[in-house]
Every structure is written in C-alpha cells, then in structure tokens.
Design a protein around this motif. Sequence first.
Motif, PDB file in Angstrom:
ATOM      1  N   ALA A   1      -5.911   6.449 -15.285  1.00  0.00           N
ATOM      2  CA  ALA A   1      -5.759   4.987 -15.253  1.00  0.00           C
ATOM      3  C   ALA A   1      -4.814   4.560 -14.124  1.00  0.00           C
ATOM      4  O   ALA A   1      -5.080   3.610 -13.383  1.00  0.00           O
ATOM      5  N   ALA A   2      -3.696   5.277 -13.996  1.00  0.00           N
ATOM      6  CA  ALA A   2      -2.733   4.944 -12.939  1.00  0.00           C
ATOM      7  C   ALA A   2      -3.336   5.184 -11.558  1.00  0.00           C
ATOM      8  O   ALA A   2      -3.095   4.430 -10.608  1.00  0.00           O
ATOM      9  N   THR A   3      -4.131   6.268 -11.437  1.00  0.00           N
ATOM     10  CA  THR A   3      -4.771   6.570 -10.160  1.00  0.00           C
ATOM     11  C   THR A   3      -5.745   5.473  -9.775  1.00  0.00           C
ATOM     12  O   THR A   3      -5.778   5.013  -8.612  1.00  0.00           O
ATOM     13  N   GLU A   4      -6.554   5.042 -10.735  1.00  0.00           N
ATOM     14  CA  GLU A   4      -7.523   3.987 -10.454  1.00  0.00           C
ATOM     15  C   GLU A   4      -6.831   2.696 -10.017  1.00  0.00           C
ATOM     16  O   GLU A   4      -7.243   2.036  -9.056  1.00  0.00           O
ATOM     17  N   GLU A   5      -5.755   2.347 -10.713  1.00  0.00           N
ATOM     18  CA  GLU A   5      -5.024   1.126 -10.372  1.00  0.00           C
ATOM     19  C   GLU A   5      -4.389   1.228  -8.985  1.00  0.00           C
ATOM     20  O   GLU A   5      -4.446   0.287  -8.183  1.00  0.00           O
ATOM     21  N   SER A   6      -3.786   2.384  -8.679  1.00  0.00           N
ATOM     22  CA  SER A   6      -3.132   2.569  -7.374  1.00  0.00           C
ATOM     23  C   SER A   6      -4.146   2.534  -6.240  1.00  0.00           C
ATOM     24  O   SER A   6      -3.914   1.919  -5.192  1.00  0.00           O
ATOM     25  N   VAL A   7      -5.280   3.196  -6.445  1.00  0.00           N
ATOM     26  CA  VAL A   7      -6.316   3.198  -5.411  1.00  0.00           C
ATOM     27  C   VAL A   7      -6.821   1.779  -5.170  1.00  0.00           C
ATOM     28  O   VAL A   7      -7.071   1.369  -4.022  1.00  0.00           O
TER      29      VAL A   7
ATOM     30  N   ALA B   1       0.825  -1.203   0.000  1.00  0.00           N
ATOM     31  CA  ALA B   1       0.000   0.000   0.000  1.00  0.00           C
ATOM     32  C   ALA B   1       0.865   1.261   0.000  1.00  0.00           C
ATOM     33  O   ALA B   1       0.575   2.228  -0.713  1.00  0.00           O
ATOM     34  N   ILE B   2       1.933   1.272   0.789  1.00  0.00           N
ATOM     35  CA  ILE B   2       2.828   2.434   0.835  1.00  0.00           C
ATOM     36  C   ILE B   2       3.487   2.659  -0.524  1.00  0.00           C
ATOM     37  O   ILE B   2       3.620   3.792  -0.997  1.00  0.00           O
ATOM     38  N   THR B   3       3.903   1.559  -1.167  1.00  0.00           N
ATOM     39  CA  THR B   3       4.520   1.685  -2.495  1.00  0.00           C
ATOM     40  C   THR B   3       3.541   2.282  -3.506  1.00  0.00           C
ATOM     41  O   THR B   3       3.898   3.160  -4.314  1.00  0.00           O
ATOM     42  N   ALA B   4       2.286   1.812  -3.457  1.00  0.00           N
ATOM     43  CA  ALA B   4       1.272   2.329  -4.379  1.00  0.00           C
ATOM     44  C   ALA B   4       1.002   3.810  -4.132  1.00  0.00           C
ATOM     45  O   ALA B   4       0.854   4.604  -5.076  1.00  0.00           O
ATOM     46  N   ILE B   5       0.947   4.213  -2.852  1.00  0.00           N
ATOM     47  CA  ILE B   5       0.723   5.625  -2.521  1.00  0.00           C
ATOM     48  C   ILE B   5       1.889   6.485  -3.018  1.00  0.00           C
ATOM     49  O   ILE B   5       1.695   7.592  -3.541  1.00  0.00           O
ATOM     50  N   SER B   6       3.125   5.961  -2.852  1.00  0.00           N
ATOM     51  CA  SER B   6       4.298   6.711  -3.311  1.00  0.00           C
ATOM     52  C   SER B   6       4.254   6.914  -4.829  1.00  0.00           C
ATOM     53  O   SER B   6       4.559   8.005  -5.343  1.00  0.00           O
ATOM     54  N   TYR B   7       3.860   5.858  -5.540  1.00  0.00           N
ATOM     55  CA  TYR B   7       3.757   5.967  -6.995  1.00  0.00           C
ATOM     56  C   TYR B   7       2.672   6.972  -7.381  1.00  0.00           C
ATOM     57  O   TYR B   7       2.858   7.800  -8.287  1.00  0.00           O
TER      58      TYR B   7
END
Length: 489
Positions: A290-296, A257-263
């Motif tokens: 698209a990247a935001t949806e995937e990260s969320v 989750a932290i990695t996704a938030i950092s990205y």
Amino acid sequence: MKSHKVINIRGASNYTHLKRHNAIESGRINALDMLVNGNPLEEVLSELVSSLESATTGLKCLISLLDSSRTVLNPFVGPSLPLPLLEALKNQKVFPAATTCAVAIGKRELAVSEDIIQDPHWHELQNVAIACGIRCCWSQPIISPNGEVFGTFSMFFPTSGVPEQDDIDSLTYEAQIVSIILERANNIQQLKETNAELERRVEERTQELTNTNHMLKKALDQRNEVQNQLVELENMAALGTMMSSLTHEINTPTGVAITAISYLRSILSKTTQAFQQEQLKRSELEQFFAATEESVDIVERNLIRSTQLIKTFKQLSLDQHSQEARKINLISYVNEILLTLKPRLKRSNQKFCFDIDPELEVYSNPGAISQLLINLIMNSVQHGFDAKQIGHIFFKIRVIEQAIGQPMLELIYKDNGCGMSEYTIENLYKPFFTSARHNGGSGLGMHICYDIVVKVLAGHIDCKSKIGKGVEFTVTFPVSLDKPELDSF
C-alpha cells in the motif's frame, strides 16, 4: 565659498533656457548612439565631453572614476586636458581630499574651487595646474539612481570664477547622463559575463536542452548584427526571468518526489530486512504494498508536473527568439507569461483580471505577443504604481472581424495607476524618452512595444490616459483562426 547643492533635473526639456542646450543634447544623442553601436566606453564619454567643450571657450572637462576600493579617484576621460595635469591627478585620495574632485566625492555635492592659487585643496598640485593654464575647477559627483557614487564630472577654466545657475544645471545634467551611460555599460558587461556562464552551464546539461542552448548562442551571435543592442538586453533579461521562475516553480514537485522516494526506500529497507530474517508478516507485506503504491503515485504525479513546467518554459524561451506563427490558447499563454514574471512581481501588490474566452485560440507570433505583454506589465509596475499601492491590471482579448473579412485580435490592457500627461503620451513611443530617467529608466520599453505591434505583428497600438486615472492601451493586429497554408512552389 559655500558649495551649491545638487538640483533635481528631470529631463532635457528643462534645459531649453541654457546656453549649452544644443551642445549638451547633441553630445547626449551621439554618445547614446555610440553606446548602442558597441563603441568603447572611452569613446562614448569623449564624445559627450567634446560636445560640451565646443560650446564654451576655454572650457576643459574631465570625467574621473573611483577604483574598486572606492577610496581613490583617477582620470578616465579628459581629451583636452594637458598630459602633465592628467598624470598629476592620478591616484587622488578621497580622504583626505587633495583636489576639488575629491571634495565633491566626499560631500556628494557640487564642489567649487574659485581660484586654485588660493584653494588649500590644490596646494600640492597648484604649480602643475597653473603651468597647464588651469585657474579654477568646478566638480559634480556622478551618482547612480540607487545612490552609488561612480566618480566626478569636472569643468576647468583658464581664469578664476564661480558657476552661475546655467553652469550648475549643465554640470548636474552632464553628470546624470554619464551616470546613465556608466550604468548601461556595466549592465552590458554583466550581461556578457552572465551569458558566458550560462553557455558553460548549458553545455553541461542533458541533450534535451541542446536546442535551447543553440537558440541562445544564435541570439548572441545575432546581437552584433542588430542596430539596437539595448532592445536585445530587454529580451535577454526576460529570458533570465524565465529561467529564475523555472527554478523556483520546479523545486516544489521535485522536492515532493524526492521525499516520496526517500520514504519508499526506508520502508523497502525495513521490509527486506524482515524478509531476510524470516520475520515478515502478511500484514506488514500488505502495508508495504500500500505504501509503495501511494509513493509511486506521488512520484509519478510530481514528475509529470515537472515535465509540464519544463515544456512550458522551454516553449516560452523558444518563442522569445522565433518569428514563426503557431497556434496558441490565449488564456493559457497569458497565464504562462505571468508565471515567468513571478520573481519580478513578488514584491509588488498588483492583481490581474482577465476577460478572455477560455476556448479562444489563434495562429500568431507568440514571441512578439509575450514580449509585448511583458513590456506593458513591467511598464505599469515600474511607472504606474507606488511601492505599497495595490494595483489592478486588466486584460480583455477578443477576435473582431474587419470589413474585408480578415480576423483581427483586439487586446485591451488597462491599469488603475497614476496615469500619464498629454506630453508623455505624445512622446511615449520615441526611443530613449522616459519620465523616470532619475530612476534608471532606459526609455526603450514602449518603443519596443510600438515596434513589435507595427513592424512584427503588422497592427496598431493606441494609448489613452489621464493623470491619476490609470492607462488604457488598445492593440489590434491580424491573426488566423485556422492553420496558415504553406506557399506552393
């Protein structure tokens, strides 16, 4: 005189031929009872020493312990020795050795001074010893199962002499008993310090953990009211394993989750900068969405996993200290118990097999069931298998109907380990009985299992085993398939 080497004594049953057997056993039982009841360590060891002294005319015993530097030896318990001699024996240097006690530490084996007057190691203390009526000294090092030297157990006599085999066996066994008592006392002190640190950390955590903290404090408050402190130590050790497992298991989803938030923060910064400079393209905006949806989505899935883990460990923690019945899915509950044992099982090679209906759910005492399974599993790991042996542990759980219509849960637990002798099976549930006392066994694991099954679950436990053929436990106890109704007033 040539020193006698330490003899490997497996248990008290080997001492039936000794003159001091009754005194040794009486002192051991009384000392362990005093330790369980919370008596100071000095009183516990004094009881052990006094019982042995009462069996031999003129015998005076001394337990000496090393200081934190492991180079200086000091008297700790010697109730019958004159004060001048105790004062003279303070601050003994192990190197170079000034007494028989220091020699035993240096050589890690029995040291004998047949006549203090002729022994050069007693040159500086001869006058004090003779004035106090001491002529010879036999000293045995106190060594823990992991090889740590705690100090020495010494016998003093008013006349010169050398130990017979009976004396050597007595010294060896007494030193082993002292080693066990010292190790248990250290464990109790460490647990107190650990609990104090745990309380401090829990108070700093969020309100979500307040209930768990309350249960821990309640367990600590009740510890002084129960008759068996070592049983409570087992429970607290299991809770510590749960906390260790929680930390280990929650690291993965939290890290993802932290990695996704950092990205997400990185691409947000780039998109914001392009927007402010009026250079943002439609394709870049679509890529950002698209990247935001995937990260969320990644963050959401991993936070949900973290929440599930916290709920699982919180429930198991509460179960350890609760006697209330609740509905449990047995296959899920067994898997949760194995999850809590991961840190303790990671160095073993056991494989687990289940024969449990995935839909089987019952109302029972989950805390008692988890403690029972934990003790059975750890008993197999510690006593049933060699370090490099690949073992198999098998669970079969089902509901059987009794003639009176009361549903009974039948739990069959098997392993393919080294098995047990008939003598071990006959004494299996007795408190303080263990076949691995030289490895630090407390002799309480199966006694706890018996108490849980008989006194808490109102059931029955049976054991079958042969040397080299593994072990099989069959446990039966009443359960309810429907939610129990509350008593009406």
